[in-house]
Design a protein around this motif. Structure first.
Motif, PDB file in Angstrom:
ATOM      1  N   CYS A   7      -3.290  -5.886   9.500  1.00 54.92           N
ATOM      2  CA  CYS A   7      -2.875  -4.850  10.294  1.00 54.92           C
ATOM      3  C   CYS A   7      -1.326  -4.244   9.864  1.00 54.92           C
ATOM      4  CB  CYS A   7      -2.660  -5.420  11.721  1.00 54.92           C
ATOM      5  SG  CYS A   7      -4.222  -6.001  12.491  1.00 54.92           S
ATOM      6  N   GLY A   8      -0.630  -5.038   9.474  1.00 54.06           N
ATOM      7  CA  GLY A   8       0.706  -4.398   8.944  1.00 54.06           C
ATOM      8  C   GLY A   8       0.472  -3.277   8.097  1.00 54.06           C
ATOM      9  N   ARG A   9      -0.290  -3.781   6.762  1.00 59.03           N
ATOM     10  CA  ARG A   9      -0.531  -2.709   5.805  1.00 59.03           C
ATOM     11  C   ARG A   9      -1.372  -1.388   6.441  1.00 59.03           C
ATOM     12  NH1 ARG A   9      -1.358  -7.965   3.596  1.00 59.03           N
ATOM     13  NH2 ARG A   9      -0.581  -8.423   1.236  1.00 59.03           N
ATOM     14  N   PHE A  10      -2.195  -1.781   7.158  1.00 57.03           N
ATOM     15  CA  PHE A  10      -3.160  -0.576   7.636  1.00 57.03           C
ATOM     16  C   PHE A  10      -2.313   0.412   8.575  1.00 57.03           C
ATOM     17  CE2 PHE A  10      -5.947   1.088  11.022  1.00 57.03           C
ATOM     18  CZ  PHE A  10      -7.090   1.519  10.078  1.00 57.03           C
ATOM     19  N   ILE A  11      -1.398  -0.288   9.516  1.00 58.10           N
ATOM     20  CA  ILE A  11      -0.731   0.332  10.238  1.00 58.10           C
ATOM     21  C   ILE A  11       0.239   1.331   9.512  1.00 58.10           C
ATOM     22  CG2 ILE A  11       0.901   0.402  12.250  1.00 58.10           C
ATOM     23  CD1 ILE A  11      -0.644  -1.980  13.422  1.00 58.10           C
ATOM     24  N   ALA A  12       1.125   0.446   8.556  1.00 60.41           N
ATOM     25  CA  ALA A  12       1.909   1.203   7.869  1.00 60.41           C
ATOM     26  C   ALA A  12       1.519   2.417   7.275  1.00 60.41           C
ATOM     27  CB  ALA A  12       2.633   0.193   6.873  1.00 60.41           C
ATOM     28  N   GLY A  13       0.302   2.066   6.566  1.00 63.25           N
ATOM     29  CA  GLY A  13      -0.436   3.180   5.941  1.00 63.25           C
ATOM     30  C   GLY A  13      -0.484   4.363   6.576  1.00 63.25           C
ATOM     31  N   MET A  14      -1.215   4.178   7.805  1.00 63.14           N
ATOM     32  CA  MET A  14      -1.727   5.347   8.581  1.00 63.14           C
ATOM     33  C   MET A  14      -0.579   6.076   9.358  1.00 63.14           C
ATOM     34  SD  MET A  14      -4.845   5.522   8.499  1.00 63.14           S
ATOM     35  CE  MET A  14      -6.233   4.654   7.749  1.00 63.14           C
ATOM     36  N   GLN A  66      -2.266 -13.470  -6.035  1.00 65.09           N
ATOM     37  CA  GLN A  66      -2.775 -12.672  -5.094  1.00 65.09           C
ATOM     38  C   GLN A  66      -1.763 -11.191  -5.123  1.00 65.09           C
ATOM     39  OE1 GLN A  66      -2.709 -13.903  -0.917  1.00 65.09           O
ATOM     40  NE2 GLN A  66      -4.552 -12.833  -0.266  1.00 65.09           N
ATOM     41  N   VAL A  67      -0.373 -11.628  -5.073  1.00 63.95           N
ATOM     42  CA  VAL A  67       0.538 -10.535  -4.910  1.00 63.95           C
ATOM     43  C   VAL A  67       0.487  -9.537  -6.122  1.00 63.95           C
ATOM     44  CG1 VAL A  67       2.974  -9.970  -4.818  1.00 63.95           C
ATOM     45  CG2 VAL A  67       2.137 -11.807  -3.570  1.00 63.95           C
ATOM     46  N   CYS A  68       0.186 -10.103  -7.315  1.00 60.71           N
ATOM     47  CA  CYS A  68       0.043  -9.166  -8.678  1.00 60.71           C
ATOM     48  C   CYS A  68      -1.269  -8.354  -8.326  1.00 60.71           C
ATOM     49  CB  CYS A  68      -0.144 -10.400  -9.765  1.00 60.71           C
ATOM     50  SG  CYS A  68      -0.575  -9.258 -11.359  1.00 60.71           S
ATOM     51  N   THR A  69      -2.306  -9.013  -7.736  1.00 60.74           N
ATOM     52  CA  THR A  69      -3.412  -8.100  -7.700  1.00 60.74           C
ATOM     53  C   THR A  69      -3.277  -7.048  -6.672  1.00 60.74           C
ATOM     54  OG1 THR A  69      -5.016 -10.338  -8.097  1.00 60.74           O
ATOM     55  CG2 THR A  69      -6.035  -8.369  -7.042  1.00 60.74           C
ATOM     56  N   PHE A  70      -2.695  -7.438  -5.537  1.00 57.85           N
ATOM     57  CA  PHE A  70      -2.870  -6.219  -4.277  1.00 57.85           C
ATOM     58  C   PHE A  70      -1.653  -5.255  -4.704  1.00 57.85           C
ATOM     59  CE2 PHE A  70      -5.920  -9.112  -2.688  1.00 57.85           C
ATOM     60  CZ  PHE A  70      -6.810  -8.058  -1.771  1.00 57.85           C
ATOM     61  N   THR A  71      -0.515  -5.639  -5.462  1.00 59.66           N
ATOM     62  CA  THR A  71       0.675  -4.988  -5.805  1.00 59.66           C
ATOM     63  C   THR A  71      -0.101  -3.638  -6.556  1.00 59.66           C
ATOM     64  OG1 THR A  71       2.204  -6.392  -5.347  1.00 59.66           O
ATOM     65  CG2 THR A  71       2.940  -4.764  -6.664  1.00 59.66           C
ATOM     66  N   TYR A  72      -0.469  -4.201  -7.963  1.00 59.13           N
ATOM     67  CA  TYR A  72      -0.810  -3.192  -8.891  1.00 59.13           C
ATOM     68  C   TYR A  72      -2.144  -2.568  -8.931  1.00 59.13           C
ATOM     69  CZ  TYR A  72       3.528  -4.846 -10.794  1.00 59.13           C
ATOM     70  OH  TYR A  72       4.890  -5.112 -10.931  1.00 59.13           O
ATOM     71  N   VAL A  73      -3.077  -3.004  -7.995  1.00 54.04           N
ATOM     72  CA  VAL A  73      -4.431  -2.430  -7.715  1.00 54.04           C
ATOM     73  C   VAL A  73      -4.074  -1.056  -6.702  1.00 54.04           C
ATOM     74  CG1 VAL A  73      -4.969  -3.415  -5.577  1.00 54.04           C
ATOM     75  CG2 VAL A  73      -6.871  -2.766  -7.279  1.00 54.04           C
ATOM     76  N   SER A  74      -3.082  -1.088  -6.182  1.00 51.88           N
ATOM     77  CA  SER A  74      -2.725   0.054  -5.422  1.00 51.88           C
ATOM     78  C   SER A  74      -2.268   1.227  -6.415  1.00 51.88           C
ATOM     79  CB  SER A  74      -1.334  -0.119  -4.544  1.00 51.88           C
ATOM     80  OG  SER A  74      -1.683  -1.130  -3.503  1.00 51.88           O
ATOM     81  N   GLY A 132       0.783  -1.142  -0.017  1.00 52.82           N
ATOM     82  CA  GLY A 132       0.051  -0.020   0.142  1.00 52.82           C
ATOM     83  C   GLY A 132       0.863   1.080   0.016  1.00 52.82           C
ATOM     84  N   LEU A 133       2.202   0.986   0.227  1.00 56.86           N
ATOM     85  CA  LEU A 133       3.045   2.315   0.350  1.00 56.86           C
ATOM     86  C   LEU A 133       3.756   2.594  -1.046  1.00 56.86           C
ATOM     87  CD1 LEU A 133       4.875   1.506   3.811  1.00 56.86           C
ATOM     88  CD2 LEU A 133       2.751   2.778   3.356  1.00 56.86           C
ATOM     89  N   LEU A 134       3.348   1.757  -2.081  1.00 58.63           N
ATOM     90  CA  LEU A 134       4.318   1.898  -3.197  1.00 58.63           C
ATOM     91  C   LEU A 134       4.259   3.139  -3.913  1.00 58.63           C
ATOM     92  CD1 LEU A 134       3.964  -1.561  -4.853  1.00 58.63           C
ATOM     93  CD2 LEU A 134       5.869  -0.494  -3.505  1.00 58.63           C
ATOM     94  N   PRO A 135       2.913   3.594  -3.872  1.00 60.34           N
ATOM     95  CA  PRO A 135       2.863   5.365  -4.769  1.00 60.34           C
ATOM     96  C   PRO A 135       3.429   6.264  -3.843  1.00 60.34           C
ATOM     97  CG  PRO A 135       0.728   3.996  -4.647  1.00 60.34           C
ATOM     98  CD  PRO A 135       1.490   3.305  -3.843  1.00 60.34           C
TER      99      PRO A 135
END
Length: 402
Positions: free
Chosen positions: A159-166, A238-246, A41-44
């Protein structure tokens, strides 16, 4: 009387209470997946910091999953040799410290080094925990405790993705790694106190030679080879989906910010429902049929993400996640059945192929994203789902596999 024959109540009276032991198992599940995909979620945001291409940024996921794939078989050997709890605690300490030190990176290359070290530490967490559960609880309690571990892993991934983003949205990406590292070390204290020393562990002194002989046996098993290919395809999708949908949702017309992208990963929580449900369905309909239904569910979800409304994309990602979690539980359950012997090494090879698939899923589609956008990535995932569906239908056709 030997300690292995004492009743659970006598052990529990002298050790941590049962609720604390189970809380420690749940925490271990969270740690195993807390930081693995944290940069998705941090890639952009990282693109603006490092001024790197999408392919280069995707390496923050690829190097971690590839390191997990390489280390997974050997972490199992270490846990068999040195003990479950010892390997678990050492791995957790390494994971927490490497996450903290990732915040000191001043370049993308420096961050990649620490992400790779994180990946080397992660397999010791899940291989040791799963083995510990199977040995230290009564057989009747193992399914319930394992379900807690799986639920913890799903919650950790979210939680890892959510906390990191926030945290990144308010204080920058370095602060996010500091917070995640500190949480990992707090969990280390909980797990150290909550899990008593192993009572039924017997060290395996066969070491690397015995493990490698098991690997050679499994690589001649067509059913296992097909299942390893299925594991590759599951995490690739799964990784392709959630990496590039971001990237898709950060661009026009959606312009998702870090908070929006962090909230997007709540769809992962569907795994806490889908995984135990899959086990019940498999008893009734068989693993092969449930797997095929999961492929159809996941593929339908991916098609839904091609529509413009945000609600359609979110619903599609939820269905896709549900399909992936169900498919993963079915494939994992098939490995020991098809192996017959040397099951630990068979699972180790499956984990290796699974995470290699995740590594390729992060980096491999970058060219397709650059030339065909989100639609191209969806098409690629649909092809992968078709392939693993066909392979599963063929290699799981025997009565034993069913």
């Amino acid at each position: 009387m030997s300690t292995t024959t004492l009743s659970p109540s006598l052990h529990d009276a002298a050790g941590p209470p049962e609720w604390l032991r189970r809380a420690a198992v749940t925490a271990a599940g969270m740690c195993a997946f807390f930081t693995m995909y944290v940069t998705q979620g941090l890639l952009p945001s990282l693109q603006a910091v490092f001024h790197a291409s999408v392919a280069e940024l995707s390496l923050t996921i690829t190097v971690t999953t590839l390191a997990v794939a390489v280390a997974a078989p050997f972490s199992g050997i270490a846990a068999d040799r040195f003990g479950r709890k010892r390997v678990l605690l050492v791995s957790l300490a390494g994971l927490g410290l490497s996450t903290l030190l990732a915040a000191t990176s001043h370049s993308l290359h420096g961050l990649l080094v620490w992400r790779a070290i994180e990946g080397l530490c992660i397999p010791g967490v899940f291989t040791a925990t799963v083995a510990y559960i199977s040995e230290e609880w009564q057989p009747a309690d193992v399914p319930a405790v394992t379900a807690l571990y799986i639920s913890g892993s799903v919650a950790g991934g979210f939680c890892g993705r959510f906390i990191a983003g926030m945290v990144t949205a308010h204080a920058g990406w370095q602060a996010a790694f500091v917070v995640l590292g500190a949480i990992n070390l707090l969990f280390l204290v909980l797990i150290a106190r909550g899990l008593p020393a192993s009572r039924r562990f017997a060290a395996n002194h066969g070491g690397l030679r015995v493990a490698l002989s098991g690997f050679a046996l499994h690589l001649r098993n067509p059913g296992l080879l097909g299942t390893y290919a299925i594991g590759f395809g599951i995490l690739f999708s799964q990784v392709c989906t959630f990496t590039y949908v971001s990237f898709h949702l950060a661009a026009a017309p959606y312009h998702f910010n870090l908070k929006d992208l962090s909230l997007l990963f709540t769809v992962y929580l569907v795994g806490m429902i889908a995984t135990p449900l899959a086990g019940k369905l498999a008893w009734t309909f068989g693993k092969r049929r449930v797997f095929m239904a999961a492929v159809v569910l996941g593929s339908g979800g991916m098609v839904l993400t091609l529509f413009s409304p945000v609600w359609a994309i979110v619903l599609g990602l939820m269905l896709s996640s549900g399909g992936v979690f169900i498919a993963q539980s079915m494939a994992t359950a098939q490995v020991p059945v098809l192996a017959g012997q040397a099951r630990s090494s068979a699972v180790g090879l499956y984990v290796l192929c699974y995470y290699v698939g995740g590594s390729v899923g992060a980096f491999g589609p970058a060219w397709l994203w650059a030339h065909a956008g989100w639609a191209g990535c969806v098409a690629l995932v649909l092809v992968a789902q078709l392939v693993i569906g066909v392979v599963a239908w063929k290699v799981w056709a025997t009565p034993a596999a069913r």
